[in-house]
Design a protein around this motif. Structure first.
Motif, PDB file in Angstrom:
ATOM      1  N   GLU A  55       0.888  -1.276   0.035  1.00 58.11           N
ATOM      2  CA  GLU A  55      -0.024   0.101   0.077  1.00 58.11           C
ATOM      3  C   GLU A  55       0.870   1.211   0.098  1.00 58.11           C
ATOM      4  OE1 GLU A  55      -3.249   2.455  -0.133  1.00 58.11           O
ATOM      5  OE2 GLU A  55      -3.101   0.343  -0.590  1.00 58.11           O
ATOM      6  N   ARG A  56       2.015   1.203   0.619  1.00 57.17           N
ATOM      7  CA  ARG A  56       2.841   2.355   0.761  1.00 57.17           C
ATOM      8  C   ARG A  56       3.395   2.608  -0.815  1.00 57.17           C
ATOM      9  NH1 ARG A  56       8.210   2.739   0.241  1.00 57.17           N
ATOM     10  NH2 ARG A  56       8.552   0.534   0.748  1.00 57.17           N
ATOM     11  N   LYS A  57       3.895   1.493  -1.408  1.00 59.11           N
ATOM     12  CA  LYS A  57       4.326   1.604  -2.586  1.00 59.11           C
ATOM     13  C   LYS A  57       3.351   2.178  -3.802  1.00 59.11           C
ATOM     14  CE  LYS A  57       8.247  -1.164  -2.538  1.00 59.11           C
ATOM     15  NZ  LYS A  57       9.006  -2.437  -2.971  1.00 59.11           N
ATOM     16  N   ARG A  58       1.933   1.747  -3.485  1.00 59.96           N
ATOM     17  CA  ARG A  58       0.990   1.999  -4.248  1.00 59.96           C
ATOM     18  C   ARG A  58       0.642   3.365  -4.299  1.00 59.96           C
ATOM     19  NH1 ARG A  58      -4.126   3.451  -4.651  1.00 59.96           N
ATOM     20  NH2 ARG A  58      -4.548   3.352  -2.473  1.00 59.96           N
ATOM     21  N   GLN A  59       0.875   3.877  -2.988  1.00 53.76           N
ATOM     22  CA  GLN A  59       0.671   5.603  -2.777  1.00 53.76           C
ATOM     23  C   GLN A  59       2.003   6.319  -3.017  1.00 53.76           C
ATOM     24  OE1 GLN A  59      -1.227   6.526   0.769  1.00 53.76           O
ATOM     25  NE2 GLN A  59      -2.399   4.755   0.966  1.00 53.76           N
ATOM     26  N   LYS A  60       2.816   5.665  -3.612  1.00 48.16           N
ATOM     27  CA  LYS A  60       4.358   6.213  -4.128  1.00 48.16           C
ATOM     28  C   LYS A  60       4.748   7.031  -2.903  1.00 48.16           C
ATOM     29  CE  LYS A  60       3.089   6.568  -9.076  1.00 48.16           C
ATOM     30  NZ  LYS A  60       2.163   5.618  -8.981  1.00 48.16           N
ATOM     31  N   GLN A  64      10.800   7.037   4.158  1.00 45.44           N
ATOM     32  CA  GLN A  64      11.243   8.185   4.993  1.00 45.44           C
ATOM     33  C   GLN A  64       9.738   8.864   5.125  1.00 45.44           C
ATOM     34  OE1 GLN A  64      14.245   9.032   5.766  1.00 45.44           O
ATOM     35  NE2 GLN A  64      13.194  11.013   6.956  1.00 45.44           N
ATOM     36  N   GLU A  65       9.010   9.044   3.979  1.00 44.28           N
ATOM     37  CA  GLU A  65       8.014   9.756   4.155  1.00 44.28           C
ATOM     38  C   GLU A  65       6.834   9.075   5.104  1.00 44.28           C
ATOM     39  OE1 GLU A  65       7.786  11.558  -0.304  1.00 44.28           O
ATOM     40  OE2 GLU A  65       7.087   9.838  -0.026  1.00 44.28           O
ATOM     41  N   LEU A  66       6.722   7.781   5.089  1.00 46.41           N
ATOM     42  CA  LEU A  66       6.007   6.935   5.691  1.00 46.41           C
ATOM     43  C   LEU A  66       6.469   7.164   7.279  1.00 46.41           C
ATOM     44  CD1 LEU A  66       3.568   5.498   6.496  1.00 46.41           C
ATOM     45  CD2 LEU A  66       4.889   3.285   5.921  1.00 46.41           C
ATOM     46  N   ILE A  70       4.356   9.065  10.738  1.00 47.57           N
ATOM     47  CA  ILE A  70       4.081   8.090  12.039  1.00 47.57           C
ATOM     48  C   ILE A  70       5.425   8.399  13.313  1.00 47.57           C
ATOM     49  CG2 ILE A  70       2.829   6.365  11.007  1.00 47.57           C
ATOM     50  CD1 ILE A  70       5.205   4.637  11.529  1.00 47.57           C
ATOM     51  N   GLY A  71       6.115   9.218  12.786  1.00 49.22           N
ATOM     52  CA  GLY A  71       7.200   9.698  13.749  1.00 49.22           C
ATOM     53  C   GLY A  71       8.315   8.588  14.186  1.00 49.22           C
ATOM     54  N   LYS A  72       8.622   8.004  13.192  1.00 52.45           N
ATOM     55  CA  LYS A  72       9.731   6.802  12.909  1.00 52.45           C
ATOM     56  C   LYS A  72      10.822   7.061  11.911  1.00 52.45           C
ATOM     57  CE  LYS A  72       7.428   4.223  16.047  1.00 52.45           C
ATOM     58  NZ  LYS A  72       7.748   3.907  17.664  1.00 52.45           N
ATOM     59  N   LYS A  73      11.855   6.537  12.158  1.00 52.69           N
ATOM     60  CA  LYS A  73      12.916   6.740  11.241  1.00 52.69           C
ATOM     61  C   LYS A  73      12.783   5.686  10.263  1.00 52.69           C
ATOM     62  CE  LYS A  73      16.340   8.181  14.589  1.00 52.69           C
ATOM     63  NZ  LYS A  73      17.778   7.991  14.966  1.00 52.69           N
ATOM     64  N   ARG A  74      13.291   6.079   8.962  1.00 51.73           N
ATOM     65  CA  ARG A  74      13.028   5.420   7.902  1.00 51.73           C
ATOM     66  C   ARG A  74      13.585   3.866   7.974  1.00 51.73           C
ATOM     67  NH1 ARG A  74      15.980   2.742   4.453  1.00 51.73           N
ATOM     68  NH2 ARG A  74      17.831   3.365   5.491  1.00 51.73           N
TER      69      ARG A  74
END
Length: 108
Positions: A55-60, A64-66, A70-74
């Motif tokens: 889903e992350r990839k589907r949303q491009k 890092q952005e995700l 959510i306040g977490k590191k890549r």
């Protein structure tokens, strides 16, 4: 091209083919055993991390952005997606919400 390809297997040959449950029992022990439960838990964790990654990839979105959402590191997102880190339910919910996903628990 692209026609259909069918293979017929006789009942006798079909009966001789190894069954997945037999293979899992050989490798991880019988259903209900500690090693089988551990395998099942890891398989389910992998499945859910795959859903979130897809889903992350589907949303491009990048990892890092995700992570920023959510306040977490890549690196943490990468570790989750590779199955190197066990995902807590709270983290799953954060990521699902950040991706705009809804989920529900079904009792059954």
């Amino acid at each position: 091209m692209g026609g259909q390809f069918m293979i017929k297997i006789s009942d006798e040959k079909w009966a001789k083919l190894p069954q997945i449950d037999d293979r899992l029992t050989e490798k991880y022990g019988p259903v209900g055993s500690p090693s089988r439960k551990e395998f099942q838990a890891k398989a389910e964790a992998w499945y859910y991390s795959e859903l979130l990654r897809d889903e992350r990839k589907r949303q491009k979105l990048t990892q890092q952005e995700l992570g920023e959402r959510i306040g977490k590191k890549r690196e943490y997102i990468s570790s989750l997606e590779q199955g190197k880190t066990d995902m807590q339910l709270s983290t799953f919910m954060l990521i699902a919400k950040a991706l705009g996903l809804k989920f529900s628990l079904v009792v059954g």
